[in-house]
Design a protein around this motif. Sequence first.
Motif, PDB file in Angstrom:
ATOM      1  N   LEU A  23      -5.684 102.852  46.182  1.00  0.00           N
ATOM      2  CA  LEU A  23      -5.713 104.044  47.035  1.00  0.00           C
ATOM      3  C   LEU A  23      -4.595 104.063  48.079  1.00  0.00           C
ATOM      4  O   LEU A  23      -3.965 105.105  48.299  1.00  0.00           O
ATOM      5  CB  LEU A  23      -7.080 104.169  47.720  1.00  0.00           C
ATOM      6  CG  LEU A  23      -7.325 105.428  48.555  1.00  0.00           C
ATOM      7  CD1 LEU A  23      -7.184 106.683  47.691  1.00  0.00           C
ATOM      8  CD2 LEU A  23      -8.705 105.382  49.201  1.00  0.00           C
ATOM      9  N   PRO A  24      -4.270 102.923  48.734  1.00  0.00           N
ATOM     10  CA  PRO A  24      -3.206 102.973  49.757  1.00  0.00           C
ATOM     11  C   PRO A  24      -1.791 102.911  49.181  1.00  0.00           C
ATOM     12  O   PRO A  24      -0.826 103.027  49.933  1.00  0.00           O
ATOM     13  CB  PRO A  24      -3.484 101.718  50.614  1.00  0.00           C
ATOM     14  CG  PRO A  24      -4.769 101.148  50.133  1.00  0.00           C
ATOM     15  CD  PRO A  24      -4.943 101.612  48.735  1.00  0.00           C
ATOM     16  N   PHE A  25      -1.676 102.700  47.871  1.00  0.00           N
ATOM     17  CA  PHE A  25      -0.365 102.403  47.295  1.00  0.00           C
ATOM     18  C   PHE A  25       0.003 103.406  46.189  1.00  0.00           C
ATOM     19  O   PHE A  25      -0.772 104.276  45.833  1.00  0.00           O
ATOM     20  CB  PHE A  25      -0.352 100.985  46.706  1.00  0.00           C
ATOM     21  CG  PHE A  25      -0.849  99.935  47.650  1.00  0.00           C
ATOM     22  CD1 PHE A  25      -0.086  99.543  48.741  1.00  0.00           C
ATOM     23  CD2 PHE A  25      -2.090  99.338  47.468  1.00  0.00           C
ATOM     24  CE1 PHE A  25      -0.544  98.571  49.622  1.00  0.00           C
ATOM     25  CE2 PHE A  25      -2.563  98.372  48.337  1.00  0.00           C
ATOM     26  CZ  PHE A  25      -1.782  97.985  49.429  1.00  0.00           C
ATOM     27  N   HIS A  51       2.029 105.902  45.879  1.00  0.00           N
ATOM     28  CA  HIS A  51       2.132 107.330  46.129  1.00  0.00           C
ATOM     29  C   HIS A  51       3.382 107.892  45.446  1.00  0.00           C
ATOM     30  O   HIS A  51       4.397 107.225  45.315  1.00  0.00           O
ATOM     31  CB  HIS A  51       2.179 107.599  47.636  1.00  0.00           C
ATOM     32  CG  HIS A  51       0.973 107.094  48.358  1.00  0.00           C
ATOM     33  ND1 HIS A  51      -0.279 107.627  48.170  1.00  0.00           N
ATOM     34  CD2 HIS A  51       0.824 106.091  49.260  1.00  0.00           C
ATOM     35  CE1 HIS A  51      -1.154 106.988  48.928  1.00  0.00           C
ATOM     36  NE2 HIS A  51      -0.505 106.041  49.604  1.00  0.00           N
TER      37      HIS A  51
END
Length: 243
Positions: free
Chosen positions: A192-194, A196
């Motif tokens: 989720l945090p990576f 993009h």
Amino acid sequence: MPLLDTGAPPFFPPDLSRRAVDAVEEMDRPDCDPVRLERTYAQFPVINAVVSGWRRNYRRFVRPALSTQGGGTVLDIGSGGGDLARALARWAHRDGLTVAVTGIDPDPRAHTYAESQPAVPGLTFRAAFSSQLVAEGQRFDVVLSNHVLHHLDTQAFDGLLADSQALARALVLHSDIERSPWAYGLFSAGTLPFFHGSFIRADGLTSIRRSYTSAELAAAVPAGWEVRRQRPWQNLLLHRPGR
């Protein structure tokens, strides 16, 4: 208070009891965003290093198959951006093996990206199907693929196994994701945090939904093939010609 709709897939899908064979990965669409696709290829080395386990597969299976003759030939089917083929060529060189690695992918976008990366000694890429190499009479000591099986329909799946048997002298290894609620949930949360601006997260979740369980994969393959479960949530499909 209503939850904010971020457009991201939920941690757990509605149903993982059967393969989502109709789900389509974004990068497989011919009209997908080319910038996001190139970022996806560029990020594959990171995600594959974490989840695919190919360093282990190389040490346990590939290197022993090649070391008896000081090297040999390796075919990576569906090589995508070429990260696995590059890693195999580098590992073999470091181990003092003389190895020629060929990566094939029928998608011209993947081939173009793989060819655009810095050259590695002993490594070549072709835009081709495995059936083309069979028709040419090609043979390789080791034939392998990474995360290809779940992309295929039944006819293409059976064709890949038949081609692999025709092309391989010593060893076939096809590694793929094993479908699991835990695999889906942890991949969803962990990515989720990576990643993009690429298709890594969305397509990774679709891949899990499309993938086989070990039992399903064992039921789908003909005699002479062995399914081994590997951590974390990987299936390894193995065939040794002549055995």
